[in-house]
Write a protein that holds these residues in place. Sequence first.
Motif, PDB file in Angstrom:
ATOM      1  N   ILE A 260     -16.741 -42.991 -41.517  1.00  0.00           N
ATOM      2  CA  ILE A 260     -15.586 -42.865 -40.650  1.00  0.00           C
ATOM      3  C   ILE A 260     -15.761 -42.816 -39.127  1.00  0.00           C
ATOM      4  O   ILE A 260     -15.686 -43.891 -37.862  1.00  0.00           O
ATOM      5  N   ARG A 261     -17.035 -42.722 -38.527  1.00  0.00           N
ATOM      6  CA  ARG A 261     -17.575 -41.427 -37.529  1.00  0.00           C
ATOM      7  C   ARG A 261     -18.354 -43.038 -36.728  1.00  0.00           C
ATOM      8  O   ARG A 261     -17.929 -43.229 -35.640  1.00  0.00           O
ATOM      9  N   PRO A 262     -19.150 -42.854 -37.995  1.00  0.00           N
ATOM     10  CA  PRO A 262     -20.274 -43.706 -37.214  1.00  0.00           C
ATOM     11  C   PRO A 262     -19.042 -45.779 -36.751  1.00  0.00           C
ATOM     12  O   PRO A 262     -19.628 -46.560 -36.225  1.00  0.00           O
ATOM     13  N   GLN A 263     -18.444 -45.965 -37.438  1.00  0.00           N
ATOM     14  CA  GLN A 263     -18.253 -46.875 -37.984  1.00  0.00           C
ATOM     15  C   GLN A 263     -16.908 -47.229 -36.920  1.00  0.00           C
ATOM     16  O   GLN A 263     -16.387 -48.821 -37.536  1.00  0.00           O
ATOM     17  N   PHE A 264     -15.782 -45.992 -36.871  1.00  0.00           N
ATOM     18  CA  PHE A 264     -15.067 -46.748 -36.560  1.00  0.00           C
ATOM     19  C   PHE A 264     -15.084 -45.704 -35.373  1.00  0.00           C
ATOM     20  O   PHE A 264     -13.688 -46.067 -34.311  1.00  0.00           O
ATOM     21  N   LEU A 265     -15.239 -44.964 -35.369  1.00  0.00           N
ATOM     22  CA  LEU A 265     -14.868 -44.322 -34.269  1.00  0.00           C
ATOM     23  C   LEU A 265     -15.647 -44.136 -32.709  1.00  0.00           C
ATOM     24  O   LEU A 265     -15.747 -43.161 -31.658  1.00  0.00           O
ATOM     25  N   ASN A 266     -16.761 -45.044 -33.755  1.00  0.00           N
ATOM     26  CA  ASN A 266     -18.108 -44.695 -31.989  1.00  0.00           C
ATOM     27  C   ASN A 266     -18.882 -43.901 -32.135  1.00  0.00           C
ATOM     28  O   ASN A 266     -18.843 -43.158 -30.513  1.00  0.00           O
ATOM     29  N   GLN A 267     -18.761 -42.605 -33.118  1.00  0.00           N
ATOM     30  CA  GLN A 267     -19.839 -41.274 -32.797  1.00  0.00           C
ATOM     31  C   GLN A 267     -20.688 -41.284 -33.649  1.00  0.00           C
ATOM     32  O   GLN A 267     -21.066 -41.928 -34.714  1.00  0.00           O
ATOM     33  N   ASP A 268     -21.494 -40.572 -33.259  1.00  0.00           N
ATOM     34  CA  ASP A 268     -22.251 -40.699 -34.521  1.00  0.00           C
ATOM     35  C   ASP A 268     -22.165 -39.797 -35.291  1.00  0.00           C
ATOM     36  O   ASP A 268     -21.534 -38.799 -35.756  1.00  0.00           O
ATOM     37  N   PRO A 269     -22.742 -39.912 -36.584  1.00  0.00           N
ATOM     38  CA  PRO A 269     -23.157 -39.520 -38.272  1.00  0.00           C
ATOM     39  C   PRO A 269     -23.341 -37.755 -38.490  1.00  0.00           C
ATOM     40  O   PRO A 269     -24.086 -37.246 -37.475  1.00  0.00           O
ATOM     41  N   PHE A 270     -22.224 -37.649 -38.858  1.00  0.00           N
ATOM     42  CA  PHE A 270     -22.876 -35.865 -39.409  1.00  0.00           C
ATOM     43  C   PHE A 270     -24.248 -35.619 -39.973  1.00  0.00           C
ATOM     44  O   PHE A 270     -24.780 -36.948 -40.703  1.00  0.00           O
ATOM     45  N   PRO A 271     -25.017 -34.791 -39.794  1.00  0.00           N
ATOM     46  CA  PRO A 271     -26.834 -35.227 -40.550  1.00  0.00           C
ATOM     47  C   PRO A 271     -26.133 -35.039 -41.594  1.00  0.00           C
ATOM     48  O   PRO A 271     -25.407 -33.917 -42.234  1.00  0.00           O
ATOM     49  N   LEU A 272     -26.792 -35.295 -42.764  1.00  0.00           N
ATOM     50  CA  LEU A 272     -26.618 -35.261 -44.341  1.00  0.00           C
ATOM     51  C   LEU A 272     -26.636 -34.026 -44.802  1.00  0.00           C
ATOM     52  O   LEU A 272     -25.770 -33.325 -45.584  1.00  0.00           O
ATOM     53  N   GLU A 273     -27.913 -33.005 -44.185  1.00  0.00           N
ATOM     54  CA  GLU A 273     -27.936 -32.070 -44.592  1.00  0.00           C
ATOM     55  C   GLU A 273     -26.632 -30.677 -44.709  1.00  0.00           C
ATOM     56  O   GLU A 273     -26.336 -29.930 -44.945  1.00  0.00           O
ATOM     57  N   MET A 274     -26.104 -31.272 -43.594  1.00  0.00           N
ATOM     58  CA  MET A 274     -25.173 -30.510 -43.000  1.00  0.00           C
ATOM     59  C   MET A 274     -23.671 -30.462 -43.620  1.00  0.00           C
ATOM     60  O   MET A 274     -23.304 -30.004 -43.738  1.00  0.00           O
ATOM     61  N   VAL A 275     -23.694 -32.264 -44.247  1.00  0.00           N
ATOM     62  CA  VAL A 275     -23.007 -31.913 -44.846  1.00  0.00           C
ATOM     63  C   VAL A 275     -22.348 -31.495 -46.521  1.00  0.00           C
ATOM     64  O   VAL A 275     -21.843 -30.513 -46.234  1.00  0.00           O
ATOM     65  N   PHE A 276     -23.755 -31.952 -47.401  1.00  0.00           N
ATOM     66  CA  PHE A 276     -24.097 -31.069 -48.217  1.00  0.00           C
ATOM     67  C   PHE A 276     -24.235 -29.132 -48.052  1.00  0.00           C
ATOM     68  O   PHE A 276     -23.996 -28.786 -48.520  1.00  0.00           O
ATOM     69  N   LEU A 277     -24.400 -28.188 -46.556  1.00  0.00           N
ATOM     70  CA  LEU A 277     -24.276 -27.722 -46.593  1.00  0.00           C
ATOM     71  C   LEU A 277     -23.420 -26.680 -46.358  1.00  0.00           C
ATOM     72  O   LEU A 277     -22.633 -25.792 -47.384  1.00  0.00           O
ATOM     73  N   PHE A 278     -21.453 -27.374 -45.255  1.00  0.00           N
ATOM     74  CA  PHE A 278     -20.898 -27.097 -45.306  1.00  0.00           C
ATOM     75  C   PHE A 278     -19.843 -27.304 -46.719  1.00  0.00           C
ATOM     76  O   PHE A 278     -19.106 -26.481 -47.275  1.00  0.00           O
ATOM     77  N   ALA A 279     -20.396 -28.414 -47.429  1.00  0.00           N
ATOM     78  CA  ALA A 279     -19.761 -28.257 -48.899  1.00  0.00           C
ATOM     79  C   ALA A 279     -20.366 -27.127 -50.020  1.00  0.00           C
ATOM     80  O   ALA A 279     -19.824 -26.574 -50.664  1.00  0.00           O
ATOM     81  N   SER A 280     -21.165 -26.819 -49.627  1.00  0.00           N
ATOM     82  CA  SER A 280     -21.832 -25.792 -50.594  1.00  0.00           C
ATOM     83  C   SER A 280     -21.207 -24.479 -50.155  1.00  0.00           C
ATOM     84  O   SER A 280     -20.936 -23.771 -50.456  1.00  0.00           O
TER      85      SER A 280
END
Length: 486
Positions: A31-51
Motif C-alpha cells: 500500500i505505501r509504495p504502490q498507492f500512497l507514494n511513500q517508501d516501503p517499510f524495510p523488510l527487516e523492520m516488518v519481521f522485527l515488529f511481527a516478532s
Amino acid sequence: MKDQQAPKVTFLHAVLPVGFLSLLIAYGLIIRPQFLNQDPFPLEMVFLFASVFVICQLLIMGFKWNDILAAIVKKQSRGLPAILILFAIGIIIGSWIVCGTIPMLIYYGIKMINPDYLYVLSFLIPIIFSTLTGTSWGSVGTIGVVLIGIAQAVNADLAITAGAIVGGAYFGDKISPLSDTTNLAAMAAETDLYDHIRSMMNTTLPAALIAIVIYFVMGLIKPAGDGSIDNEHIQTTLSAIDEMFNFNVFLFIPPLIVLYGSIRKKGTLPTLLASSMVAAVLSLIFQPYSLDNVVNTLNKGFDTSMATWMTDVPENVVTLFTRGGLYELSFAIMLAFVIFTFVGAIDMIDAMPRIVNRVFAFAKTRSSVILSSLVATAFTNVTTSNQTATSFIIGDAFGRKYDQFKIPRKVLSRSIEDYGTMIENIVPWTTTGVFMAATLGVAVADYWHWQLMTLANFVIAPLLAITGKGCFYNEVSKKETDGEER
C-alpha cells in the motif's frame, strides 16, 4: 522446551501472528509504495515488529520467556551453517574478482557476442555471468545492458532480447552456489545446498533447453537487422577489463574447485573457502594487486579504485567489480536472523503447520501437497515482493507437510524457487520487475511472454508434481529400508 503445563493453543492463536505479519506486509510493502507514494517499510523492520507482536502474545498466553528464547535460539542454530555459507559467498566473489577469474570470463563472454545469434546468446551469456557471480540483478545490470544495446544497434526485437536476458540471468542465479536466493531457499527448507541445486536441475534444465531452442528458431524467423556491433561502449568496457587484469588458464582453478566439490558432494563451506584461498594466492601471483588489496578484498570486497594505474574506469565496470567480501551479503544475513526470530517464536504454537493443515486440508496426496506449495509460493512472492521472506514463510509452512507425506525437503526448496524466484521478474509491481524494466528499458508487459525460461518452468514444475518424476520418492523409500535393515 514446552513443559507439561503448556498453555492451550487454538487455531485463532496461530492465525494472530501470521495475520499481523500479513497486515504489515500489505501496508508496509504494497500500500505505501504502490498507492500512497511513500517508501516501503524495510523488510527487516516488518519481521522485527511481527516478532515483538508474537513474543508479547506468547507471554500473555502464559509461555515462559526462557522457553520462547530457547525456541528462537534453536531455530537460529539450525540456520547457522547456511548463514556461514552466506559469509563465504561474499569472500569467494571478492577473491574470484581480484584474482581475475570473473573478469576473464566476462571479457571473453562479451567477445562471443554475434548478432546473427543474438537472441540465443542473450540467454546463454547471462547464464555464465550470473552463475559465476551469483546475482541475476548484477548480470542484467552489466552484460544485460550491453546485450540490449547491441539489440538496438542491429534493430533486433527488444522484447525477445530482454526476455532472453532476464531468463538467462535467473537460470544462472538459480543454479549458482554463490546466489543468496539459492542458499536461502535451501536454508529455509532445511536441505543441503548442492542437493537443492541438483533437485532444481529437474525443472530448470528442461526449461532452459526449451528456451534455447525457441530463441534459436526466433533468430531464424525474425533475424536482427543489418546493424553492426561497432559499439564504442563495448570496446571501452573490454579495454578497461583488459587493463585492470591479466588473464591465463590458471584462473579456471577456483571455479573448478567448486565444481569438483559439487560433483564429489564435499562440504559446501570448506569447498567455498578452499576456492577463495586458492583464488587469493593466484591474485598475488598473476595480478598487479598488493597483499593489502587482496586482504581488503576478502574483508570488504574488491574496489576498482585499487587499480591505481587507471585514470578512468567505466561506470558499468565499477558496478560489476566493486563488490564481494565478508560483508557482501550482510543484509541477507541480518534479515535471516530477524526472520528466524519470528519463525522460532511462532514455532512455540506450531502456527504455520496449523494454518497449512487447515487451509490445505484438501491436500491428501504427494502431488497435491507439492502443487499447494507452488501456489502458496507464487502468492507469497507476488504479495511480499521479496523472495527471502517467501522462502522462509513457505519453508516453515510446508516443511512438516512434506515430511508427513515423505516428500524430500529438496523438492520443497525447488518449489520455492520454481514459483518464487522465477515469478518475480515477470510481475511488474515487484522490486525485481521494476528493476528489470528500468535497467533494460523494456516494460515487463512487453517482455514477460518472451521470458521463456520462467514460462516453461511454470509448466514443468507442476507436471513433475503430478507425475512424480524427479521428486525423489525412491530416496525416501531407500532410507526407510536401510533404517529397517539396521
